[in-house]
Design an enzyme around this catalytic site. Structure first.
Site, PDB file in Angstrom:
ATOM      1  N   LYS A  22      -2.323 -11.530 -12.727  1.00 17.01           N
ATOM      2  CA  LYS A  22      -2.939 -11.904 -11.435  1.00 17.01           C
ATOM      3  C   LYS A  22      -1.888 -11.902 -10.317  1.00 17.01           C
ATOM      4  O   LYS A  22      -2.096 -11.334  -9.251  1.00 17.01           O
ATOM      5  CB  LYS A  22      -3.557 -13.302 -11.557  1.00 17.01           C
ATOM      6  CG  LYS A  22      -3.957 -13.899 -10.233  1.00 17.01           C
ATOM      7  CD  LYS A  22      -4.562 -15.272 -10.385  1.00 17.01           C
ATOM      8  CE  LYS A  22      -3.586 -16.418 -10.315  1.00 17.01           C
ATOM      9  NZ  LYS A  22      -3.054 -16.737  -8.985  1.00 17.01           N
ATOM     10  N   ASN A  23      -0.746 -12.552 -10.592  1.00 20.82           N
ATOM     11  CA  ASN A  23       0.227 -12.708  -9.518  1.00 20.82           C
ATOM     12  C   ASN A  23       0.984 -11.417  -9.193  1.00 20.82           C
ATOM     13  O   ASN A  23       1.728 -11.359  -8.218  1.00 20.82           O
ATOM     14  CB  ASN A  23       1.219 -13.826  -9.864  1.00 20.82           C
ATOM     15  CG  ASN A  23       0.566 -15.191  -9.770  1.00 20.82           C
ATOM     16  OD1 ASN A  23      -0.570 -15.310  -9.302  1.00 20.82           O
ATOM     17  ND2 ASN A  23       1.269 -16.219 -10.220  1.00 20.82           N
ATOM     18  N   CYS A 118      -2.718 -27.290  -0.649  1.00 22.43           N
ATOM     19  CA  CYS A 118      -3.708 -27.289  -1.719  1.00 22.43           C
ATOM     20  C   CYS A 118      -3.362 -28.458  -2.627  1.00 22.43           C
ATOM     21  O   CYS A 118      -2.433 -29.216  -2.339  1.00 22.43           O
ATOM     22  CB  CYS A 118      -3.725 -25.964  -2.462  1.00 22.43           C
ATOM     23  SG  CYS A 118      -2.271 -25.679  -3.438  1.00 22.43           S
ATOM     24  N   ARG A 123       2.631 -26.495   0.621  1.00 21.27           N
ATOM     25  CA  ARG A 123       2.782 -25.039   0.583  1.00 21.27           C
ATOM     26  C   ARG A 123       2.890 -24.385   1.967  1.00 21.27           C
ATOM     27  O   ARG A 123       2.022 -23.619   2.381  1.00 21.27           O
ATOM     28  CB  ARG A 123       1.636 -24.435  -0.224  1.00 21.27           C
ATOM     29  CG  ARG A 123       1.580 -25.021  -1.620  1.00 21.27           C
ATOM     30  CD  ARG A 123       0.621 -24.341  -2.513  1.00 21.27           C
ATOM     31  NE  ARG A 123       1.109 -23.083  -3.014  1.00 21.27           N
ATOM     32  CZ  ARG A 123       0.513 -22.384  -3.969  1.00 21.27           C
ATOM     33  NH1 ARG A 123      -0.587 -22.826  -4.507  1.00 21.27           N
ATOM     34  NH2 ARG A 123       1.005 -21.247  -4.381  1.00 21.27           N
ATOM     35  N   ASP A 306       3.953 -22.602 -13.361  1.00 25.74           N
ATOM     36  CA  ASP A 306       2.561 -22.317 -13.733  1.00 25.74           C
ATOM     37  C   ASP A 306       2.268 -22.639 -15.198  1.00 25.74           C
ATOM     38  O   ASP A 306       1.105 -22.626 -15.601  1.00 25.74           O
ATOM     39  CB  ASP A 306       2.227 -20.842 -13.458  1.00 25.74           C
ATOM     40  CG  ASP A 306       2.049 -20.582 -11.980  1.00 25.74           C
ATOM     41  OD1 ASP A 306       1.958 -21.547 -11.216  1.00 25.74           O
ATOM     42  OD2 ASP A 306       1.994 -19.396 -11.583  1.00 25.74           O
ATOM     43  N   ARG A 398     -10.626 -18.305 -11.611  1.00 27.43           N
ATOM     44  CA  ARG A 398      -9.812 -17.652 -10.571  1.00 27.43           C
ATOM     45  C   ARG A 398      -8.686 -16.833 -11.195  1.00 27.43           C
ATOM     46  O   ARG A 398      -8.257 -15.835 -10.626  1.00 27.43           O
ATOM     47  CB  ARG A 398      -9.179 -18.709  -9.661  1.00 27.43           C
ATOM     48  CG  ARG A 398     -10.150 -19.359  -8.699  1.00 27.43           C
ATOM     49  CD  ARG A 398      -9.394 -20.267  -7.762  1.00 27.43           C
ATOM     50  NE  ARG A 398      -8.172 -19.613  -7.327  1.00 27.43           N
ATOM     51  CZ  ARG A 398      -7.047 -20.228  -7.001  1.00 27.43           C
ATOM     52  NH1 ARG A 398      -6.976 -21.531  -7.042  1.00 27.43           N
ATOM     53  NH2 ARG A 398      -5.982 -19.554  -6.620  1.00 27.43           N
TER      54      ARG A 398
HETATM   55  C1  UD1 Z   1       3.591 -17.948  -6.383  1.00 30.34           C
HETATM   56  C2  UD1 Z   1       2.494 -17.829  -7.416  1.00 30.34           C
HETATM   57  C3  UD1 Z   1       2.192 -19.199  -8.011  1.00 30.34           C
HETATM   58  C4  UD1 Z   1       3.466 -19.830  -8.561  1.00 30.34           C
HETATM   59  C5  UD1 Z   1       4.562 -19.845  -7.497  1.00 30.34           C
HETATM   60  C6  UD1 Z   1       5.892 -20.320  -8.024  1.00 30.34           C
HETATM   61  C7  UD1 Z   1       1.201 -15.959  -6.593  1.00 30.34           C
HETATM   62  C8  UD1 Z   1      -0.068 -15.470  -6.032  1.00 30.34           C
HETATM   63  N1  UD1 Z   1       1.317 -17.294  -6.777  1.00 30.34           N
HETATM   64  O1  UD1 Z   1       3.097 -18.787  -5.341  1.00 30.34           O
HETATM   65  O2  UD1 Z   1       1.242 -19.022  -9.066  1.00 30.34           O
HETATM   66  O3  UD1 Z   1       3.199 -21.165  -8.933  1.00 30.34           O
HETATM   67  O4  UD1 Z   1       4.758 -18.512  -6.984  1.00 30.34           O
HETATM   68  O5  UD1 Z   1       6.318 -19.548  -9.087  1.00 30.34           O
HETATM   69  O6  UD1 Z   1       2.079 -15.184  -6.924  1.00 30.34           O
HETATM   70  N2  UD1 Z   1       7.782 -22.688   0.159  1.00 30.34           N
HETATM   71  C9  UD1 Z   1       8.205 -23.128   1.388  1.00 30.34           C
HETATM   72  N3  UD1 Z   1       8.080 -22.268   2.441  1.00 30.34           N
HETATM   73  C10 UD1 Z   1       7.552 -21.015   2.330  1.00 30.34           C
HETATM   74  C11 UD1 Z   1       7.125 -20.585   1.059  1.00 30.34           C
HETATM   75  C12 UD1 Z   1       7.253 -21.440  -0.019  1.00 30.34           C
HETATM   76  O7  UD1 Z   1       8.683 -24.251   1.526  1.00 30.34           O
HETATM   77  O8  UD1 Z   1       7.468 -20.298   3.325  1.00 30.34           O
HETATM   78  C13 UD1 Z   1       7.879 -23.605  -1.000  1.00 30.34           C
HETATM   79  C14 UD1 Z   1       6.499 -23.946  -1.584  1.00 30.34           C
HETATM   80  O9  UD1 Z   1       5.879 -24.994  -0.876  1.00 30.34           O
HETATM   81  C15 UD1 Z   1       6.837 -24.313  -3.005  1.00 30.34           C
HETATM   82  C16 UD1 Z   1       8.015 -23.380  -3.316  1.00 30.34           C
HETATM   83  O10 UD1 Z   1       8.525 -22.941  -2.072  1.00 30.34           O
HETATM   84  O11 UD1 Z   1       7.252 -25.640  -3.085  1.00 30.34           O
HETATM   85  C17 UD1 Z   1       7.628 -22.176  -4.159  1.00 30.34           C
HETATM   86  O12 UD1 Z   1       6.640 -21.429  -3.488  1.00 30.34           O
HETATM   87  P1  UD1 Z   1       6.497 -19.862  -3.660  1.00 30.34           P
HETATM   88  O13 UD1 Z   1       7.537 -19.348  -4.571  1.00 30.34           O
HETATM   89  O14 UD1 Z   1       6.407 -19.273  -2.289  1.00 30.34           O
HETATM   90  O15 UD1 Z   1       5.084 -19.761  -4.361  1.00 30.34           O
HETATM   91  P2  UD1 Z   1       3.866 -18.848  -3.954  1.00 30.34           P
HETATM   92  O16 UD1 Z   1       4.326 -17.494  -3.577  1.00 30.34           O
HETATM   93  O17 UD1 Z   1       2.987 -19.590  -3.015  1.00 30.34           O
END
Ligand code: UD1
Length: 418
Positions: A22-23, A118, A123, A306, A398
């Site tokens: 999915k990711n 969420c 996030r 995850d 999902r």
């Molecule tokens: C992706 C995955 C999700 C997984 C996560 C971490 C997808 C669709 N989802 O989510 O399943 O749990 O990676 O492996 O691929 N953060 C910030 N600022 C930003 C972006 C992120 O502070 O601009 C923080 C987030 O709040 C979180 C951490 O960084 O605490 C990790 O987030 P991130 O690696 O970006 O996860 P996602 O890409 O949202």
């Protein structure tokens, strides 16, 4: 609303095929916006998040054909007629924000709803936006939307304060059509990043050093169509590995990549689970008692956040005390309360959960609070005495492809009630 009714199902046994990730597929679908030519993707799992992303692309004017039986998607963004994403569509999945980079690169403008928080955390998307600004985009936030504009994106040196998966993907997709060279430092190195970079390179992008902390992107003028087979889902694989462990079963996973599962394999071995990596798959087998383990979630190659929830389920019935530390998301222990309702002994202090293994769990009514928490409850329910009723299983739909069908084939007693 649908729910699962799960009865005790010890000794799951047999073969399970792991679906496309999915990711990985979600950002790859977004990357198709970058070319007017057709892209053909295979191993595209029929998941609610995948359908939601396809709807977002269609609303932008992209042609999407999806054969869910053969799991093949044909995407053609000959014209991208819209650059605004509607809130109703974006609200369905956070990965909807990943169209921003491709839209800026292809149409030099984008208006995307701020994803908001969420259940598992706030996030923010600040790292994505800092990256776009570094590439020369003007970013404004108003009325819950992020507006981005640029004449043309220009390569830059970008340092991420945290190796965010989403920010790395979004910035990489924006930078492939920028003028000049972009370097993303402290980039995420997850297998899904590597898969996206390989897909982009097949389209004609010039990305090197992906899978390391410093990705280099030499901007090109245009991209072509490409064919790509999406990598197997390491989180689904990890979930079935724990299903074997928690039920004292013997499961053979086909289409799983051992290199993507190093942290999971090590942790299961520590918990007294036998793992055999064979040429055509991974065998997971539990003969003795599960022993307690400690784990801390980290960016790849560390232990994936995850899979924290399903491993917590495992720890509830392990012998001894396990300590689970969540470092990636600030509020990812919602399943602990539900597991406690099933008789688990869990104490939470901030980002640390201390789990004292109990002899048995007992069935009750519980709620899936998010996707992975839902899977964790299903696994816990398979060890519990009685019938567990798990509501809000739309979360599970999902992200898990044919979840109950795959479990039933392995011998699980699980049924869906609408
Ligand atoms: C992706 C995955 C999700 C997984 C996560 C971490 C997808 C669709 N989802 O989510 O399943 O749990 O990676 O492996 O691929 N953060 C910030 N600022 C930003 C972006 C992120 O502070 O601009 C923080 C987030 O709040 C979180 C951490 O960084 O605490 C990790 O987030 P991130 O690696 O970006 O996860 P996602 O890409 O949202």
């Amino acid at each position: 609303m649908s729910k699962f009714i799960v009865s005790k199902s010890l000794g799951l046994c047999g073969k399970v095929e792991i679906s496309g990730a999915k990711n990985a597929v979600l950002p790859i679908l977004c990357a198709c916006i970058l070319t007017e030519k057709e892209c053909v993707l295979s191993s595209v799992p029929p998941l609610m998040d995948v359908y939601a992303m396809m709807d977002i692309l269609k609303a932008l004017g992209v042609k999407v054909q999806y054969d869910s039986v053969n799991q093949i998607a044909k995407i053609k963004a000959e014209r991208v007629t819209k650059t605004k994403e509607e809130y109703e569509m974006a609200g369905k999945l956070r990965a909807s924000f990943l169209v921003m980079g491709p839209l800026l690169a292809r149409r030099q403008k984008a208006k995307i709803p701020l994803p908001g928080g969420c259940q598992i955390g706030t996030r923010p998307v600040d790292l994505h936006l800092k990256g776009f600004i570094k590439l020369g985009a003007k970013i404004k936030q108003e009325h819950g939307f992020v507006m981005g504009r640029c004449r043309r994106l220009v390569g830059s040196h970008i340092y991420l304060d945290f190796p965010s998966v989403g920010a790395t993907e979004n910035i990489m997709m924006a930078a492939v059509l920028a003028d000049g060279v972009t370097v993303i430092e402290n980039a995420a190195v997850e297998p899904e990043i590597v898969d996206l970079a390989e897909f982009l390179n097949k389209m004609g992008a010039k990305i090197t050093d992906y899978g390391t902390g410093a990705i280099t992107i030499n901007g090109v003028k245009t991209l072509e169509g490409a064919n790509h087979n999406v990598i197997p889902d390491r989180i689904e694989a990890g979930t079935f590995m724990v299903a074997a462990a928690i039920t004292g079963g013997d499961i053979f996973l086909t289409n799983a990549v051992p290199d993507h599962l190093g942290a999971i394999t090590s942790k299961l071995k520590e918990a007294n689970v036998d793992i055999e990596e064979l040429a055509h798959g991974i065998r997971v087998c539990t003969k003795g008692e599960i022993t307690a383990f400690n784990l801390k979630t980290m960016p790849f190659p560390g232990f994936p956040t995850d899979l924290q929830a399903v491993f917590m389920s495992l720890s509830t019935v392990a012998k001894g005390t396990s300590v689970i530390t969540e470092t990636v998301f600030e509020n990812r222990f919602l399943h602990a309360g539900e597991l406690t309702r099933m008789g688990a002994d869990i104490k939470i202090d901030g980002r640390i959960a201390v789990v004292d293994g109990v002899r048995k769990l007992t069935a009750t009514q519980v709620k899936a609070t998010d996707l992975r928490a839902g899977a964790a409850l299903v696994l816990a329910a398979m060890t519990a005495e009685g019938e567990t009723e798990i509501s809000d299983i739309f979360h599970i739909d999902r992200g898990y492809c044919l979840f109950e069908e795959k479990l039933i084939k392995l011998g699980a007693k699980i049924r869906r009630e609408d």
